[in-house]
Design a protein around this motif. Structure first.
Motif, PDB file in Angstrom:
ATOM      1  N   ASP A 136      -9.560  11.362  44.889  1.00 36.87           N
ATOM      2  CA  ASP A 136     -10.650  11.943  44.118  1.00 36.87           C
ATOM      3  C   ASP A 136     -11.937  11.691  44.894  1.00 36.87           C
ATOM      4  OD1 ASP A 136     -12.753  12.457  42.325  1.00 36.87           O
ATOM      5  OD2 ASP A 136     -11.521  11.972  40.594  1.00 36.87           O
ATOM      6  N   ASP A 137     -12.463  12.715  45.559  1.00 37.28           N
ATOM      7  CA  ASP A 137     -13.649  12.543  46.396  1.00 37.28           C
ATOM      8  C   ASP A 137     -14.899  12.248  45.576  1.00 37.28           C
ATOM      9  OD1 ASP A 137     -12.437  12.854  48.878  1.00 37.28           O
ATOM     10  OD2 ASP A 137     -12.506  15.034  48.752  1.00 37.28           O
ATOM     11  N   TRP A 138     -14.979  12.791  44.357  1.00 34.69           N
ATOM     12  CA  TRP A 138     -16.185  12.558  43.563  1.00 34.69           C
ATOM     13  C   TRP A 138     -16.215  11.133  43.041  1.00 34.69           C
ATOM     14  CZ3 TRP A 138     -18.080  11.467  38.620  1.00 34.69           C
ATOM     15  CH2 TRP A 138     -19.439  11.760  38.436  1.00 34.69           C
ATOM     16  N   LYS A 139     -15.105  10.666  42.508  1.00 36.31           N
ATOM     17  CA  LYS A 139     -15.015   9.282  42.032  1.00 36.31           C
ATOM     18  C   LYS A 139     -14.811   8.286  43.171  1.00 36.31           C
ATOM     19  CE  LYS A 139     -15.018   9.390  37.391  1.00 36.31           C
ATOM     20  NZ  LYS A 139     -15.893   8.534  36.548  1.00 36.31           N
ATOM     21  N   ARG A 140     -14.514   8.818  44.352  1.00 36.07           N
ATOM     22  CA  ARG A 140     -14.244   7.993  45.534  1.00 36.07           C
ATOM     23  C   ARG A 140     -13.105   7.008  45.259  1.00 36.07           C
ATOM     24  NH1 ARG A 140     -20.570   6.563  46.873  1.00 36.07           N
ATOM     25  NH2 ARG A 140     -21.291   8.702  47.046  1.00 36.07           N
ATOM     26  N   THR A 141     -12.015   7.554  44.749  1.00 35.49           N
ATOM     27  CA  THR A 141     -10.820   6.750  44.500  1.00 35.49           C
ATOM     28  C   THR A 141      -9.630   7.364  45.217  1.00 35.49           C
ATOM     29  OG1 THR A 141     -10.293   7.974  42.465  1.00 35.49           O
ATOM     30  CG2 THR A 141     -11.652   5.992  42.235  1.00 35.49           C
ATOM     31  N   TYR A 142      -8.660   6.516  45.476  1.00 39.70           N
ATOM     32  CA  TYR A 142      -7.466   6.947  46.208  1.00 39.70           C
ATOM     33  C   TYR A 142      -6.304   6.065  45.776  1.00 39.70           C
ATOM     34  CZ  TYR A 142      -4.331   7.312  50.325  1.00 39.70           C
ATOM     35  OH  TYR A 142      -3.257   7.465  51.158  1.00 39.70           O
ATOM     36  N   LYS A 143      -5.154   6.704  45.548  1.00 41.86           N
ATOM     37  CA  LYS A 143      -3.950   5.961  45.162  1.00 41.86           C
ATOM     38  C   LYS A 143      -2.768   6.542  45.928  1.00 41.86           C
ATOM     39  CE  LYS A 143      -3.140   4.998  40.832  1.00 41.86           C
ATOM     40  NZ  LYS A 143      -2.828   5.159  39.394  1.00 41.86           N
ATOM     41  N   LYS A 144      -1.971   5.655  46.526  1.00 43.32           N
ATOM     42  CA  LYS A 144      -0.765   6.099  47.228  1.00 43.32           C
ATOM     43  C   LYS A 144       0.361   5.125  46.930  1.00 43.32           C
ATOM     44  CE  LYS A 144       0.090   5.486  51.701  1.00 43.32           C
ATOM     45  NZ  LYS A 144       0.029   5.628  53.174  1.00 43.32           N
ATOM     46  N   ILE A 145       1.523   5.671  46.583  1.00 41.90           N
ATOM     47  CA  ILE A 145       2.718   4.873  46.338  1.00 41.90           C
ATOM     48  C   ILE A 145       3.815   5.380  47.274  1.00 41.90           C
ATOM     49  CG2 ILE A 145       4.464   4.171  44.645  1.00 41.90           C
ATOM     50  CD1 ILE A 145       2.367   4.778  42.461  1.00 41.90           C
ATOM     51  N   LEU A 146       4.479   4.469  47.957  1.00 35.76           N
ATOM     52  CA  LEU A 146       5.550   4.832  48.885  1.00 35.76           C
ATOM     53  C   LEU A 146       6.914   4.495  48.283  1.00 35.76           C
ATOM     54  CD1 LEU A 146       4.163   3.665  52.351  1.00 35.76           C
ATOM     55  CD2 LEU A 146       4.086   5.940  51.325  1.00 35.76           C
ATOM     56  N   LEU A 147       7.840   5.444  48.388  1.00 36.65           N
ATOM     57  CA  LEU A 147       9.209   5.255  47.921  1.00 36.65           C
ATOM     58  C   LEU A 147      10.171   5.347  49.102  1.00 36.65           C
ATOM     59  CD1 LEU A 147       9.224   7.752  44.874  1.00 36.65           C
ATOM     60  CD2 LEU A 147       8.420   5.385  44.882  1.00 36.65           C
ATOM     61  N   ARG A 148      11.201   4.539  49.049  1.00 37.74           N
ATOM     62  CA  ARG A 148      12.322   4.691  49.971  1.00 37.74           C
ATOM     63  C   ARG A 148      13.580   4.733  49.127  1.00 37.74           C
ATOM     64  NH1 ARG A 148      11.895   0.476  52.813  1.00 37.74           N
ATOM     65  NH2 ARG A 148      10.843   1.287  54.680  1.00 37.74           N
ATOM     66  N   ASP A 149      14.330   5.805  49.255  1.00 36.06           N
ATOM     67  CA  ASP A 149      15.526   6.010  48.407  1.00 36.06           C
ATOM     68  C   ASP A 149      15.145   5.907  46.931  1.00 36.06           C
ATOM     69  OD1 ASP A 149      17.093   6.254  50.697  1.00 36.06           O
ATOM     70  OD2 ASP A 149      17.447   4.076  50.783  1.00 36.06           O
ATOM     71  N   ASN A 150      13.968   6.453  46.610  1.00 37.03           N
ATOM     72  CA  ASN A 150      13.423   6.514  45.250  1.00 37.03           C
ATOM     73  C   ASN A 150      13.030   5.138  44.690  1.00 37.03           C
ATOM     74  OD1 ASN A 150      12.568   8.396  43.259  1.00 37.03           O
ATOM     75  ND2 ASN A 150      14.161   7.598  41.891  1.00 37.03           N
ATOM     76  N   LYS A 151      12.991   4.112  45.519  1.00 33.23           N
ATOM     77  CA  LYS A 151      12.543   2.783  45.079  1.00 33.23           C
ATOM     78  C   LYS A 151      11.147   2.510  45.638  1.00 33.23           C
ATOM     79  CE  LYS A 151      17.204   0.853  44.707  1.00 33.23           C
ATOM     80  NZ  LYS A 151      18.154  -0.156  45.235  1.00 33.23           N
ATOM     81  N   MET A 152      10.303   1.921  44.798  1.00 34.50           N
ATOM     82  CA  MET A 152       8.924   1.642  45.208  1.00 34.50           C
ATOM     83  C   MET A 152       8.898   0.499  46.211  1.00 34.50           C
ATOM     84  SD  MET A 152       6.667   2.123  41.744  1.00 34.50           S
ATOM     85  CE  MET A 152       7.898   1.931  40.478  1.00 34.50           C
ATOM     86  N   VAL A 153       8.303   0.763  47.388  1.00 36.92           N
ATOM     87  CA  VAL A 153       8.281  -0.255  48.446  1.00 36.92           C
ATOM     88  C   VAL A 153       6.869  -0.556  48.938  1.00 36.92           C
ATOM     89  CG1 VAL A 153      10.608   0.250  49.257  1.00 36.92           C
ATOM     90  CG2 VAL A 153       8.673   1.526  50.221  1.00 36.92           C
ATOM     91  N   GLY A 154       5.859   0.161  48.467  1.00 43.90           N
ATOM     92  CA  GLY A 154       4.503  -0.129  48.906  1.00 43.90           C
ATOM     93  C   GLY A 154       3.481   0.720  48.191  1.00 43.90           C
ATOM     94  N   ALA A 155       2.222   0.271  48.240  1.00 43.39           N
ATOM     95  CA  ALA A 155       1.146   1.018  47.584  1.00 43.39           C
ATOM     96  C   ALA A 155      -0.194   0.666  48.208  1.00 43.39           C
ATOM     97  CB  ALA A 155       1.114   0.723  46.082  1.00 43.39           C
ATOM     98  N   VAL A 156      -1.126   1.603  48.124  1.00 44.52           N
ATOM     99  CA  VAL A 156      -2.512   1.405  48.527  1.00 44.52           C
ATOM    100  C   VAL A 156      -3.401   1.971  47.424  1.00 44.52           C
ATOM    101  CG1 VAL A 156      -4.297   1.934  50.223  1.00 44.52           C
ATOM    102  CG2 VAL A 156      -1.950   1.640  50.973  1.00 44.52           C
ATOM    103  N   LEU A 157      -4.414   1.191  47.024  1.00 47.06           N
ATOM    104  CA  LEU A 157      -5.401   1.656  46.056  1.00 47.06           C
ATOM    105  C   LEU A 157      -6.787   1.460  46.645  1.00 47.06           C
ATOM    106  CD1 LEU A 157      -4.055  -0.066  42.782  1.00 47.06           C
ATOM    107  CD2 LEU A 157      -3.556   2.246  43.594  1.00 47.06           C
ATOM    108  N   PHE A 158      -7.664   2.410  46.381  1.00 49.65           N
ATOM    109  CA  PHE A 158      -9.054   2.290  46.834  1.00 49.65           C
ATOM    110  C   PHE A 158      -9.970   2.720  45.704  1.00 49.65           C
ATOM    111  CE2 PHE A 158     -12.975   3.993  48.503  1.00 49.65           C
ATOM    112  CZ  PHE A 158     -13.343   3.090  49.479  1.00 49.65           C
ATOM    113  N   GLY A 159     -11.006   1.915  45.442  1.00 47.87           N
ATOM    114  CA  GLY A 159     -12.012   2.279  44.450  1.00 47.87           C
ATOM    115  C   GLY A 159     -11.660   1.907  43.029  1.00 47.87           C
ATOM    116  N   ASP A 160     -10.416   2.089  42.629  1.00 47.47           N
ATOM    117  CA  ASP A 160      -9.940   1.734  41.288  1.00 47.47           C
ATOM    118  C   ASP A 160      -8.617   0.993  41.444  1.00 47.47           C
ATOM    119  OD1 ASP A 160      -8.999   1.510  38.724  1.00 47.47           O
ATOM    120  OD2 ASP A 160      -8.995   3.657  38.278  1.00 47.47           O
ATOM    121  N   ILE A 161      -8.620  -0.309  41.175  1.00 49.69           N
ATOM    122  CA  ILE A 161      -7.408  -1.114  41.379  1.00 49.69           C
ATOM    123  C   ILE A 161      -6.829  -1.578  40.045  1.00 49.69           C
ATOM    124  CG2 ILE A 161      -8.080  -1.819  43.696  1.00 49.69           C
ATOM    125  CD1 ILE A 161      -8.936  -4.513  42.526  1.00 49.69           C
ATOM    126  N   THR A 162      -7.061  -0.785  38.999  1.00 53.72           N
ATOM    127  CA  THR A 162      -6.558  -1.131  37.670  1.00 53.72           C
ATOM    128  C   THR A 162      -5.056  -1.382  37.674  1.00 53.72           C
ATOM    129  OG1 THR A 162      -8.276   0.264  36.706  1.00 53.72           O
ATOM    130  CG2 THR A 162      -6.449  -0.365  35.272  1.00 53.72           C
TER     131      THR A 162
END
Length: 809
Positions: free
Chosen positions: A347-373
């Motif tokens: 979200d460029d206006w809110k300046r937030t970013y969220k990314k979740i990485l899956l391997r074989d549909n299992k969560m293995v990593g994440a990055v959050l920027f601006g909103d870490i709720t």
């Protein structure tokens, strides 16, 4: 041992070692504890050094355990003392001055040292690391003499050092070998967003640059890079990394690789000697983040006290940091590859970013920027490699396009999960003190456990745990105790003042049963504000209950001089006023005249005894740069001059500033007025931001561009100037009446809720009119403080020509 206490020696007085001691003290009293620290201070929070550097905190503010704490627990503390080796045959530690101290058990917690690049010139004057208070002091002194600085290293320490030096007035360039900042914690997208945000804060960057030489004579004068380009600088901070401080272990013959090698119970190769923290290497890994160090300490404390505990098996590395006011978080894998399924939202206006990485549909990593709720929930899910489902996807990503922000799922957090990374406080500890000691506020939890007492970034999670544990008995008001002098919260105190007709701070404290008859620096100014807010026509302001800047009507500087800031309504002035400012500045030897972010001029370096003369000769209103009131109304040139302008922002800005100046508020208050949606006056980071459009104005509230940055929320749109003024007045008065003292609107909006505020000031016309009437009544009783001080000759003599004033009430 027949009642005789075992001698436990701690080598290192930092966060890891003393946190372990705190855990030991909870479990047993069988140890006679001695602590050695190389620095001349008690235990302090190294994470907060950047705040000391930028000037928002002092060293005293970041001390975690003062000298009284050591005395209370019978701990012998040797500050300014370095242990050089351990004599395993005689069971003694040997200090650099030859002192011998016997031990039964030892914990080594010597931390790490700054890594200085071994390039030619690295030993020149003006080249430092950024690791301790000594480095911090060198940087503070350098900022007084020099203007151009470079920070080599684009990791956390480097960025914090850069922000601190910018705050001190230096031109700062961050030099980084890689193309991405914090490449060990962030992916390229989050790194780019971080770089853009820091550039907005005044930091410059030279990326992909390899330092080959530091230039100059005795003192550094520049940096030469591998491509033969040169950056001219007067000061260089090396922040390229840390290396474990293993000196005492090597001198004592212990097994050392990169760090001091330990087993799963933190035992070194030397009998009865343990190691914890950044100096330690466990299963080939040295940890430089805080949370793993506290996890090690908790296991070591139980083991050393004979309490059954699971072994330390390493930590799932996650990073949750506030870098120069920007929240970032990463855990697990964060660089995507073809084997990953990527879920992301930006979200460029809110300046937030969220990314979740899956391997074989299992969560293995994440990055959050601006909103870490979602950081706590994601950390748990990724640690367990939870499978992604439609329900989870909706929960984690369902608010990405503008819905209400979710609260962290504290129910999912493990009991031993660390909530407060600065002080190593777990969820289980917080739950225990709420349950067993009947705590009902964040302040009580802070006093009992230390959670939130440092950077404050964990406060929302602590509040959510409090709400989770208390259930139906939890209320927003229950969280807001004002200080340790009273058990009463803000709302209760205000109600009692109204009901009993209390008129002075001392009367409030006496009638309401303060435990400290004189109160403290936290409650006295708060009560003085509440009294003035309730009865603006009869309350006599108590100067002794205000902080020094408000008592002196000017901002005190670190050299004891003051900054004077006259009003410039809407950032607009006249040639005559500019000439007057220049003449006064020359006459009274003002050190600097600075253009501020609020489009005004700071006259920096006025002597205390000259303040009233400066005010008289300026003959301009106070800009209230020192006060909990309306500071500035920033404007663009608007429709008067700009080809894009649709509304007269300069005229509206000046009208708002003249209308609401001098009124006391819970905290400092800033406006911005834009003539069009291009937002040149930066309305999105102001307490009230106003954006002009073809049909009228849009109002935003709750923005903050400070340490805890927050983008403002859109409240409503209006068609006429009169309705705009009325809504602004109603918002300010509701904030005056419902806000806690020192609570910024950014925190107030989140606590009250945007929809609730909208229902009161926008939707309820009757209540809006009543709020406007009350603020008009209060405005009738304000007075220009500089003119009042000039007229008060007796007060002048006492305040401006007497003894030095205290910085606190």
């Amino acid at each position: 041992m027949n009642g005789k206490k075992e001698k436990l020696v701690i080598i290192g007085n930092g966060m890891a070692g003393i946190s372990t001691v705190e855990q030991i003290l909870k479990l047993t009293t069988r140890f006679d504890i001695t602590v050695f620290g190389t620095e001349p201070y008690p235990n302090y929070n190294r994470i907060m050094l950047s705040y000391v550097l930028e000037g928002s905190k002092t060293l005293d503010d970041i001390v975690l355990n003062d000298l009284h704490w050591y005395e209370d627990y019978g701990i012998t503390l040797h500050t300014g003392t370095t242990v050089t080796r351990i004599d395993a045959e005689t069971h003694e530690v040997v200090t650099e001055d030859g002192t011998l101290v016997p031990y039964d058990k030892i914990i080594i917690a010597t931390g790490s040292n700054s890594f200085i690049l071994p390039v030619p010139g690295h030993d020149k004057e003006g080249v430092v690391g950024f690791r301790d208070t000594a480095d911090c002091n060198v940087m503070l002194e350098a900022a007084k003499q020099y203007k151009r600085a470079a920070v080599i290293g684009g990791g956390l320490l480097g960025l914090e050092a850069a922000k601190g030096l910018v705050q001190l007035g230096m031109e700062v360039t961050v030099v980084h070998l890689m193309e991405d900042l914090m490449e060990r914690q962030l992916d390229p997208q989050a790194s780019a967003m971080l770089k853009a945000e820091l550039e907005r804060q005044g930091i410059r960057f030279k990326m992909g640059a390899q330092t080959s030489e530091l230039l100059g004579g005795e003192r550094v004068e520049g940096i030469r890079f591998a491509d033969d380009t040169v950056l001219n600088v007067d000061f260089v901070v090396m922040a390229v990394g840390i290396k474990p401080n293993t000196a005492v272990a090597r001198e004592s013959g212990m097994e050392v690789n990169r760090g001091i090698v330990v087993n799963d119970y933190m035992q070194t190769s030397l009998e009865n000697v343990y190691s914890v923290g950044e100096c330690t290497e466990h299963r080939g890994v040295c940890y430089g983040l805080v949370a793993p160090l506290f996890e090690q300490g908790m296991i070591l404390a139980k083991h050393i006290c004979g309490v059954e505990t699971a072994p330390y098996e390493g930590s799932v590395v996650s990073t949750k940091l506030k870098i120069s006011g920007v929240d970032v978080f990463s855990t697990g894998e964060f660089i995507d590859s073809p084997e990953h399924t990527v879920i992301s939202h930006k979200d460029d206006w809110k300046r937030t970013y969220k990314k979740i990485l899956l391997r074989d549909n299992k969560m293995v990593g994440a990055v959050l920027f601006g909103d870490i709720t979602d950081s706590a929930e994601l950390q748990k899910l990724i640690k367990n490699q939870t499978e992604m489902t439609e329900e989870l996807y909706g929960s984690l990503m369902g608010t990405g396009c503008g819905g209400h922000k979710k609260t962290t799922s504290v129910e999912m957090m493990a009991e031993d999960e660390i909530v407060c990374g600065c002080n190593g406080v777990t969820k289980g500890t917080i739950v225990d003190v709420i349950t067993n000691q009947g705590l009902t506020s964040v302040d009580e939890i802070k006093a009992c456990t230390g959670a939130t007492r440092s950077c404050g970034g964990c406060k929302p999670v602590v509040e959510q745990i409090l709400q989770y544990v208390l259930g139906d008995s939890f209320s927003t008001g229950a969280k807001q105790g004002i200080c340790g002098c009273t058990s009463m919260g803000r709302d209760e105190i205000v109600a009692e003042i109204r009901e009993k007709g209390l008129q002075t701070t001392k009367e409030v404290m006496n009638v309401l049963g303060w435990s400290q008859p004189e109160g403290c620096s936290k409650c006295r100014p708060a009560i003085n504000y509440y009294l003035g807010m309730i009865a603006p026509d009869t309350h006599e302001d108590e100067k002794e209950s205000r902080f020094v800047n408000e008592r002196m009507n000017a901002n005190i500087q670190k050299d004891g001089t003051y900054t004077v800031v006259p009003r410039m309504y809407g950032g607009v002035t006249t040639p005559a006023d500019l000439k007057r400012i220049a003449d006064v500045s020359v006459k009274y030897d003002v050190k600097a005249v600075k253009v501020t972010g609020g489009q005004r001029l700071d006259l920096i370096g006025v002597k205390k005894e000259d303040l009233t003369k400066v005010w008289a000769e300026l003959d301009m209103p106070s800009g209230y740069a020192y006060a909990k009131s309306l500071r500035t109304v920033k404007t663009c040139v608007g429709s008067q001059f700009c080809r894009f302008g649709t509304q007269d922002s300069m005229a509206m800005g000046a009208r708002i500033e003249r209308k609401f100046e001098r009124l006391d508020l819970p905290a400092k208050f800033k406006y911005a007025v834009n003539g069009c949606p291009r937002n040149c006056a930066e309305a999105c980071t102001k307490d009230i931001g106003i954006v002009g459009n073809d049909g009228g104005w849009e109002i935003f509230i709750g923005g903050n561009g400070g340490i805890k940055a927050r983008l403002a929320d859109s409240l409503c749109k209006v068609k006429t100037d009169e309705e705009l003024i009325e809504l602004c007045g109603a918002i300010m008065q509701y904030y005056r009446e419902a806000g806690n003292y020192l609570e910024r609107t950014s925190e107030w909006v989140e606590r009250m809720g945007l929809e609730h505020i909208r229902s009161v000031v926008v939707d309820n016309l009757e209540e809006r009119k009543a709020l406007m009437q009350r603020i008009e009544f209060a405005l009738e009783h304000v007075e220009e403080p500089w003119q009042k001080a000039i007229r008060n000759e007796e007060g002048q003599s006492k305040m401006f020509h007497g003894i030095e004033v205290s910085a606190r009430p």
